[in-house]
Design an enzyme around this catalytic site. Structure first.
Site, PDB file in Angstrom:
ATOM      1  N   TRP A 110     -12.484  -7.046  -0.199  1.00 48.24           N
ATOM      2  CA  TRP A 110     -11.488  -5.808  -0.467  1.00 48.24           C
ATOM      3  C   TRP A 110     -11.216  -5.146   0.889  1.00 48.24           C
ATOM      4  O   TRP A 110     -12.135  -4.823   1.698  1.00 48.24           O
ATOM      5  CB  TRP A 110     -12.414  -4.963  -1.545  1.00 48.24           C
ATOM      6  N   LEU A 111     -10.001  -4.712   0.844  1.00 47.23           N
ATOM      7  CA  LEU A 111      -9.340  -3.936   2.009  1.00 47.23           C
ATOM      8  C   LEU A 111      -8.953  -2.599   1.373  1.00 47.23           C
ATOM      9  O   LEU A 111      -8.118  -2.675   0.412  1.00 47.23           O
ATOM     10  CB  LEU A 111      -8.206  -4.685   2.992  1.00 47.23           C
ATOM     11  N   ASP A 214       3.709 -15.117   9.116  1.00 45.24           N
ATOM     12  CA  ASP A 214       4.409 -14.536   7.961  1.00 45.24           C
ATOM     13  C   ASP A 214       4.295 -13.094   8.443  1.00 45.24           C
ATOM     14  O   ASP A 214       3.884 -12.166   7.510  1.00 45.24           O
ATOM     15  CB  ASP A 214       4.208 -15.050   6.620  1.00 45.24           C
TER      16      ASP A 214
END
Length: 310
Positions: A110-111, A214
């Site tokens: 998780w960020l 990207d």
């Protein structure tokens, strides 16, 4: 309709809970979150108070998630080679990958996104420069990647080339222009462009850096409480300028990001002239994936490049 949607989420939560339990994790709650352009994105709250992030899609897109996991692992491996003690961008860890009852699932660390300071963006630029340079430690000088992967949901060909000019003209612009022609959308003067690109880039001899591939503003951000992160990569070995060029597309990064990068590792002469050429790849990819006005933008870009570089 809302009841059916809630029922579907509850069913997904049961499937997810069983899968996590196999990994010794107990799911407390699961809710959709923003940020998934291609996949569905989920916040997973665990009983121990920690969180995970998951992406899901139909099983046929499992290779897309596999490629993402490969790219994240490669970026993390490069970051580990960075010789200074200066902090770099956080990279989510791919924790598990599976096909669950007809759906592909990628589990990630998780960020906690939510920062927004100019200093934070400057540090992200500096960290990206260090990441680019660190990746050179494992480079053999060739451009490409050990496997083809994806740019969004579109194919990204990565056959090795010793020449950057050949790689970019063949594996990037050439592939996208052929996809357009196959779909009946051949663009005016596309062949003339492809003939010229190797000549335009012949005098530019970049190092084969590991790039994110990207790097638009939706695939990077600042963390709540400090720090930065990059995610959703489409990695390959390339001219590092491709990341900086894309960072100017689709709203772009703040000026502090580019300032930070330049402070850490200045770009060579002529880099601004190459921005539109490198970003034509992403315009063509968006045209092939989404159609609409991207066809007109791609056609206009080809004409502008032929005028500017002639």
């Amino acid at each position: 309709m809302l009841a059916a949607r809630a029922s579907g989420v509850a069913m997904q939560q049961q499937v997810m809970a069983r899968w996590l339990a196999q990994q010794g994790l107990e799911l407390a709650a699961m809710q959709p979150v923003g940020g998934g352009c291609i996949h569905r994105a989920w916040q997973l709250d665990l009983r121990d108070g920690s969180r995970r992030f998951a992406k899901t899609n139909r099983a046929a897109l499992l290779p897309v998630l596999e490629a993402e996991a490969d790219g994240l692992a490669a970026l993390s491996a490069a970051a580990a080679l960075e010789p200074t003690a200066a902090p770099g961008p956080s990279i989510p860890e791919p924790l598990a990958l599976a096909e669950l009852e007809g759906e592909a699932v990628l589990l990630l660390s998780w960020l906690e996104l939510g920062g927004g300071s100019q200093q934070g963006w400057q540090e992200l630029g500096q960290g990206l420069a260090r990441l680019h340079r660190a990746g050179l430690a494992s480079s053999d000088g060739r451009f490409g990647w050990h496997q083809s992967n994806f740019i969004g949901s579109g194919p990204q060909h990565n056959s090795w080339r010793s020449s950057w000019a050949s790689f970019f003209s063949e594996q990037r612009l050439g592939v996208q222009l052929q996809l357009a022609a196959n779909a009946g959308r051949a663009l005016p003067q596309a062949e003339a462009l492809l003939e010229q690109v190797p000549h335009w880039l012949a005098g530019h001899q970049p190092e084969a850096c590991l790039v994110h591939g990207d790097l638009w503003s939706g695939n990077a951000g600042l963390l709540r409480g400090g720090g930065s992160a990059v995610f959703d990569p489409a990695v390959y070995r390339a001219d590092r300028e491709v990341d900086l060029a894309m960072a100017r597309l689709f709203g772009g990064f703040p000026a502090a990001f580019f300032e930070g990068y330049s402070q850490e590792w200045p770009l060579p002469a002529g880099h601004l002239q190459r921005v539109e050429l490198y970003n034509l790849y992403h315009m063509l990819n968006h045209a092939n994936l989404f159609g609409g006005g991207y066809w007109q933008q791609s056609a206009a870009s080809i004409q502008a490049l032929l005028r500017t570089w002639s």
